[in-house]
Design an enzyme around this catalytic site. Structure first.
Site, PDB file in Angstrom:
ATOM      1  N   GLU A 247      12.503  -7.850 -31.385  1.00 13.11           N
ATOM      2  CA  GLU A 247      13.168  -9.046 -30.876  1.00 13.11           C
ATOM      3  C   GLU A 247      13.356 -10.135 -31.929  1.00 13.11           C
ATOM      4  O   GLU A 247      14.299 -10.922 -31.845  1.00 13.11           O
ATOM      5  CB  GLU A 247      12.393  -9.616 -29.691  1.00 13.11           C
ATOM      6  CG  GLU A 247      10.972 -10.051 -30.030  1.00 13.11           C
ATOM      7  CD  GLU A 247      10.211 -10.558 -28.807  1.00 13.11           C
ATOM      8  OE1 GLU A 247      10.866 -11.012 -27.852  1.00 13.11           O
ATOM      9  OE2 GLU A 247       8.964 -10.501 -28.819  1.00 13.11           O
TER      10      GLU A 247
ATOM     11  N   GLY B  56      -4.626 -13.060 -28.642  1.00 14.35           N
ATOM     12  CA  GLY B  56      -3.910 -12.919 -29.894  1.00 14.35           C
ATOM     13  C   GLY B  56      -4.174 -14.051 -30.860  1.00 14.35           C
ATOM     14  O   GLY B  56      -5.209 -14.725 -30.797  1.00 14.35           O
TER      15      GLY B  56
ATOM     16  N   ARG C  40       8.160 -10.478 -32.334  1.00 12.97           N
ATOM     17  CA  ARG C  40       8.845 -11.653 -32.878  1.00 12.97           C
ATOM     18  C   ARG C  40       8.719 -11.719 -34.401  1.00 12.97           C
ATOM     19  O   ARG C  40       9.678 -12.027 -35.098  1.00 12.97           O
ATOM     20  CB  ARG C  40       8.286 -12.930 -32.245  1.00 12.97           C
ATOM     21  CG  ARG C  40       9.023 -14.193 -32.661  1.00 12.97           C
ATOM     22  CD  ARG C  40       8.577 -15.413 -31.859  1.00 12.97           C
ATOM     23  NE  ARG C  40       8.951 -15.302 -30.460  1.00 12.97           N
ATOM     24  CZ  ARG C  40       8.082 -15.125 -29.454  1.00 12.97           C
ATOM     25  NH1 ARG C  40       6.786 -15.048 -29.706  1.00 12.97           N
ATOM     26  NH2 ARG C  40       8.488 -15.027 -28.212  1.00 12.97           N
TER      27      ARG C  40
ATOM     28  N   ARG D 127     -20.925  -5.845 -18.563  1.00 15.64           N
ATOM     29  CA  ARG D 127     -22.015  -4.909 -18.292  1.00 15.64           C
ATOM     30  C   ARG D 127     -23.003  -4.833 -19.454  1.00 15.64           C
ATOM     31  O   ARG D 127     -24.204  -4.628 -19.236  1.00 15.64           O
ATOM     32  CB  ARG D 127     -21.439  -3.532 -17.965  1.00 15.64           C
ATOM     33  CG  ARG D 127     -20.665  -3.545 -16.646  1.00 15.64           C
ATOM     34  CD  ARG D 127     -20.413  -2.189 -16.069  1.00 15.64           C
ATOM     35  NE  ARG D 127     -19.902  -2.303 -14.703  1.00 15.64           N
ATOM     36  CZ  ARG D 127     -19.737  -1.288 -13.871  1.00 15.64           C
ATOM     37  NH1 ARG D 127     -20.066  -0.059 -14.269  1.00 15.64           N
ATOM     38  NH2 ARG D 127     -19.262  -1.468 -12.661  1.00 15.64           N
TER      39      ARG D 127
ATOM     40  N   ILE E 100       0.103  -6.838 -28.244  1.00 17.76           N
ATOM     41  CA  ILE E 100       0.868  -5.597 -28.298  1.00 17.76           C
ATOM     42  C   ILE E 100       1.706  -5.504 -29.567  1.00 17.76           C
ATOM     43  O   ILE E 100       2.139  -4.414 -29.947  1.00 17.76           O
ATOM     44  CB  ILE E 100       1.758  -5.410 -27.052  1.00 17.76           C
ATOM     45  CG1 ILE E 100       2.908  -6.411 -27.020  1.00 17.76           C
ATOM     46  CG2 ILE E 100       0.943  -5.465 -25.780  1.00 17.76           C
ATOM     47  CD1 ILE E 100       3.965  -6.060 -25.998  1.00 17.76           C
ATOM     48  N   ASP E 101       1.947  -6.635 -30.259  1.00 16.93           N
ATOM     49  CA  ASP E 101       2.708  -6.605 -31.512  1.00 16.93           C
ATOM     50  C   ASP E 101       1.917  -5.985 -32.659  1.00 16.93           C
ATOM     51  O   ASP E 101       2.488  -5.652 -33.703  1.00 16.93           O
ATOM     52  CB  ASP E 101       3.126  -8.021 -31.922  1.00 16.93           C
ATOM     53  CG  ASP E 101       4.171  -8.618 -30.998  1.00 16.93           C
ATOM     54  OD1 ASP E 101       4.717  -7.857 -30.165  1.00 16.93           O
ATOM     55  OD2 ASP E 101       4.439  -9.825 -31.094  1.00 16.93           O
TER      56      ASP E 101
ATOM     57  N   MET F 185       9.512  -5.747 -28.042  1.00 17.76           N
ATOM     58  CA  MET F 185       8.822  -6.954 -28.476  1.00 17.76           C
ATOM     59  C   MET F 185       8.437  -6.865 -29.949  1.00 17.76           C
ATOM     60  O   MET F 185       8.327  -5.775 -30.510  1.00 17.76           O
ATOM     61  CB  MET F 185       7.602  -7.223 -27.600  1.00 17.76           C
ATOM     62  CG  MET F 185       7.975  -7.712 -26.209  1.00 17.76           C
ATOM     63  SD  MET F 185       6.540  -8.179 -25.216  1.00 17.76           S
ATOM     64  CE  MET F 185       7.362  -8.942 -23.816  1.00 17.76           C
TER      65      MET F 185
ATOM     66  N   SER G 130      -5.018 -17.547 -29.434  1.00 19.23           N
ATOM     67  CA  SER G 130      -6.322 -17.511 -28.771  1.00 19.23           C
ATOM     68  C   SER G 130      -7.455 -17.498 -29.784  1.00 19.23           C
ATOM     69  O   SER G 130      -8.484 -18.167 -29.613  1.00 19.23           O
ATOM     70  CB  SER G 130      -6.419 -16.273 -27.871  1.00 19.23           C
ATOM     71  OG  SER G 130      -5.352 -16.235 -26.955  1.00 19.23           O
TER      72      SER G 130
ATOM     73  N   GLY H  93      12.498   9.650 -32.217  1.00 21.54           N
ATOM     74  CA  GLY H  93      13.616  10.197 -32.963  1.00 21.54           C
ATOM     75  C   GLY H  93      14.825   9.289 -32.962  1.00 21.54           C
ATOM     76  O   GLY H  93      15.967   9.760 -33.068  1.00 21.54           O
TER      77      GLY H  93
END
Length: 319
Positions: free
Chosen positions: A222, A102, A171, A25, A126-127, A169, A105, A185
């Site tokens: 992980e 990430g 790594r 947009r 998300i990491d 997750m 990319s 907690g």
């Protein structure tokens, strides 16, 4: 600049659609055409694209994932593949590209930049392991997903006097584990950046047990070990009935939080404005609440380390 392209690459996360919508947009508001490449760099190589209008990005703000979809491309990793991508952009008349993703990319975006393509990157992981941004897209939503799941698991842990090892997750980054441990907690966070002494963990949990606290939550990134091994060690050392829960891809999905919707909107707008202003080869980021830009060459060689104070806080508050 008369036409730009947008693609999402690597692992999906909530907030990507907000960034796509905002970038589209913003460009259209400047009279610039927009094409979206389906399935990331793979779609760029195949010429799989969508001519984007305001109607195409209507109704996607609240959806998780990416409506442009994402995929990994081995062909794009090669020199010939990248040359092919550049030719496709030239043939299509695409004069600038916004890449949302990430570390891998953004490395791809840098490669295109070095080949003469004006590129702007948007961090989505998300990491939260991308340097030069306080938060990447998807992190806040993932944390909210984790916290909801852990809160549910704590109910059954207390009902049955059990210890749960919950794998999230991360790594190479313990951000999700440390932050969710503080917010829920949890008794312990195990992260890749800090070596875990299982014997010490078991001793602390044993002390808790002797004090009458007969359940525990351990959150494991992980990349820091195998959840079942840790659970078995706790059971053998303390006698806790121990269970393992792997949250997996549940963490990635779901409607984006308010924070991720706003962050994606700010990132998408800033990336396009920077392109149209003549900037290229940079990543937009969030720095102390403000949008900042950093050269991709600097971003991809920099490591975002776990903040020690966060892990220390999770340990102090947990035990």
């Amino acid at each position: 600049m008369k036409k730009i392209g947008i693609l999402t690459s690597g692992g999906d996360c909530s907030g990507m659609n907000a960034a796509i919508r905002s970038a589209t947009r913003t460009a259209l508001g400047h009279g610039v055409q927009v094409v979206g490449f389906r399935k990331g760099y793979a779609g760029l190589l195949k010429g799989d694209l969508l001519e984007m209008t305001t109607r195409d990005v209507a109704g996607i703000l609240h959806r998780g994932g990416t409506f442009l979809q994402s995929a990994r491309s081995e062909e794009f990793r090669t020199v010939l593949g990248r040359e092919k991508a550049v030719r496709h952009l030239q043939d299509l008349g695409v004069e600038g590209l916004v890449v949302i993703g990430g570390d891998g990319s953004l490395n791809g975006a840098l490669a295109l930049h070095r080949m003469g393509v004006p590129v702007m990157g948007i961090p989505a992981s998300i990491d939260n392991d991308i340097a030069f941004t306080d938060m990447a897209l998807g992190v806040d939503t993932a944390l909210n997903n984790i916290i909801y799941a852990v809160d549910c698991i704590k109910d059954t842990a207390s009902s049955h006097d059990r210890a749960f090892v919950i794998e999230v997750m991360g790594r190479n980054s313990g951000y999700l584990a440390s932050m969710s441990a503080i917010a829920t907690g949890a008794e312990y966070a195990i992260i890749p950046e800090v070596e875990c002494d299982i014997a010490d963990l078991c001793n602390q949990l044993r002390q808790r047990y002797e004090e009458g606290r007969s359940n525990a939550i351990i959150i494991l990134a992980e990349g820091a070990g195998r959840a079942q091994n840790i659970a078995d060690n706790i059971k053998d050392a303390i006698g806790f009935e121990t269970r393992v829960t792997v949250l997996g891809h549940y963490q990635r999905g779901g409607a984006p939080s308010v924070f991720d919707r706003l962050l994606g909107s700010r990132f998408g707008h800033a990336a396009v404005e920077q392109l149209l202003a003549g900037e290229k080869g940079k990543m937009v980021g969030l720095c102390c609440g403000e949008i900042c830009c950093t050269a991709l060459e600097t971003v991809v060689v920099s490591e975002k380390t776990q903040q020690d104070q966060l892990h220390d806080l999770s340990m102090i508050l947990g035990i």
